[in-house]
Design an enzyme around this catalytic site. Structure first.
Site: not given
Ligand code: URA
Length: 422
Positions: A82, A161, A168, A183, A187
């Site tokens: 990621h 999320d 947010r 967050s 995932k």
């Protein structure tokens, strides 16, 4: 339990229990709280922070509010990566085929462009025919048989999320490190891989503007992942300037293919570094052995061939991988020339990302198509010496509506020292 008691505790900097965090997250997922109650909790967390234990619980509870992808039918070690997002950050398109060609199963769910940053799913769709919305069964089959699949993240991953992220965005709480960490990691944990590599970016083209904050975020995410039983690693990489040459989907596919063809540039360096870190964990080998394997997968073209195999399995035209001239081209192009001479000292990636959006390469509304073939090709990096009239970059466009604005924005984004005005 009532939400007001939890708000009171967080306001007073007290730790929430696991049960209290679970109550909050599940209430959010089921829309049981008022927006002002959720906002108040987010602001209390943003101001007073969370302990690692609280953030880990928050993350796990968020992950469980959606589908937990089961990759157990796939043999071998499954890895995922990621990036926290940036400009011309196309590492996934190079890393996935390199690792798959070396026997690491890459099961990756990716996102679309967000704000000024590019998205892997949009880039893959620049390859004619490539489908990112194949069924979960086909995704698992492709990972099992080919060794890799990249698809778009489904809506039912980490449902809480989605709601918290939207809140947010409008309550000035995006920047909170526990909220970003939970967050992203909710995932990633829901996506089911055994190994997770995090590429945390810092700089003008990234979410985290300083290396210190990027390091703090990466340490927290690694702790959360390890607490959840995953093998974790993280790298911190610079987004002080775009990573590759192209900004825009078609150009970024080209950059990734060039890495697989042996190009030596910053995109190749970061991509190989990611591969080496994942390989070390997947195969329990040292840095030198992993580096040799990665270099070989590139030099003997097994990574390039693997990319073509992946593209074909998802309906894409694999011939493009061997002949980049088959990628869709923009209708027009124009060079942006230096108006001053000196050394490039700053390249603002955020401004360049926004310029690509203005050309039609990104979305202002959810329904905007996002053109693949428009964008910017950089000819300079920080440190490049330029003379007046040298090409700084090329703009690719279909419609000249915003080209002048983009040109001006690019000239502001690229700062040149020792300025001599014409
Ligand atoms: N990416 C995410 O998914 N969440 C964040 O909060 C920041 C980046």
């Amino acid at each position: 339990m009532v939400i007001q008691d939890l708000l009171d505790k967080k306001r007073l900097k007290k730790e929430l229990t696991d049960n209290e965090i679970s109550f909050f997250v599940n209430g959010v997922a089921k829309d049981e709280f008022k927006d002002y109650e959720v906002s108040a909790m987010l602001m209390a967390i943003a101001i007073n922070g969370m302990t690692d234990r609280e953030t880990t619980t928050l993350t796990l509870e968020m992950a469980k509010t959606g589908e937990m992808v089961d990759l157990s039918k796939i043999d071998g070690v499954k890895a995922d990566k990621h990036s926290t997002g940036g400009i011309s950050d196309t590492t996934t398109l190079a890393v996935v085929p390199i690792l798959a060609s070396l026997g690491v199963k890459m099961a990756k769910m990716s996102g679309r462009s967000l704000g000024f940053t590019g998205g892997t799913v949009d880039k893959l769709e620049a390859i004619d025919g490539y489908k990112t919305d194949i069924s979960k069964d086909d995704f698992i089959k492709n990972v099992q048989t080919i060794g890799a699949s990249v698809i778009s993240q489904t809506d039912n991953i980490a449902v809480a999320d989605k709601k918290l992220y939207a809140m947010r965005d409008v309550t000035s709480t995006v920047q909170s490190i526990p909220l970003i960490a939970s967050s992203i990691m909710s995932k990633k944990l829901a996506s089911g891989a055994d190994i997770i590599l995090l590429d945390v970016k810092f700089g003008k083209g990234a979410f985290m503007k300083t290396k210190k904050d990027a390091t703090k975020l990466s340490k927290l995410m690694v702790t959360i992942g390890k607490n959840a039983g995953k093998k974790m690693c993280a790298i911190i990489s610079s987004m002080e300037e775009p990573l590759g040459k192209g900004i825009g989907c078609t150009m970024e596919v080209r950059d990734a293919v060039q890495v697989l063809n042996g190009a030596k540039n910053p995109l190749a360096t970061v991509s190989k570094c990611i591969c080496v870190e994942i390989l070390k964990l997947a195969k329990n080998i040292d840095n030198k052995t992993a580096t040799t394997l990665v270099e070989k997968a590139i030099s003997d073209k097994s990574a390039l061939n693997k990319f073509a195999e992946m593209v074909k399995a998802q309906g894409g035209n694999e011939k493009i991988i061997f002949d980049l001239s088959l990628l869709k081209q923009s209708k027009s192009k124009v060079d942006v020339k230096a108006k001053t001479q000196g050394t490039v000292c700053e390249i603002n990636g955020e401004m360049l990302g926004n310029s690509c959006k203005l050309l039609g390469g990104g979305r202002f509304k959810k329904t905007d198509p996002g053109l693949h073939e428009v964008g910017i090709d950089m000819e300079v990096r920080i440190g490049t010496k330029v003379n007046i009239g040298d090409t700084l970059c090329t703009i690719y466009y279909n419609d000249d509506k915003n080209v002048e604005e983009v040109e001006n924005s690019i000239l502001n984004a690229i700062k040149i020292k020792n300025v001599k005005h014409v």
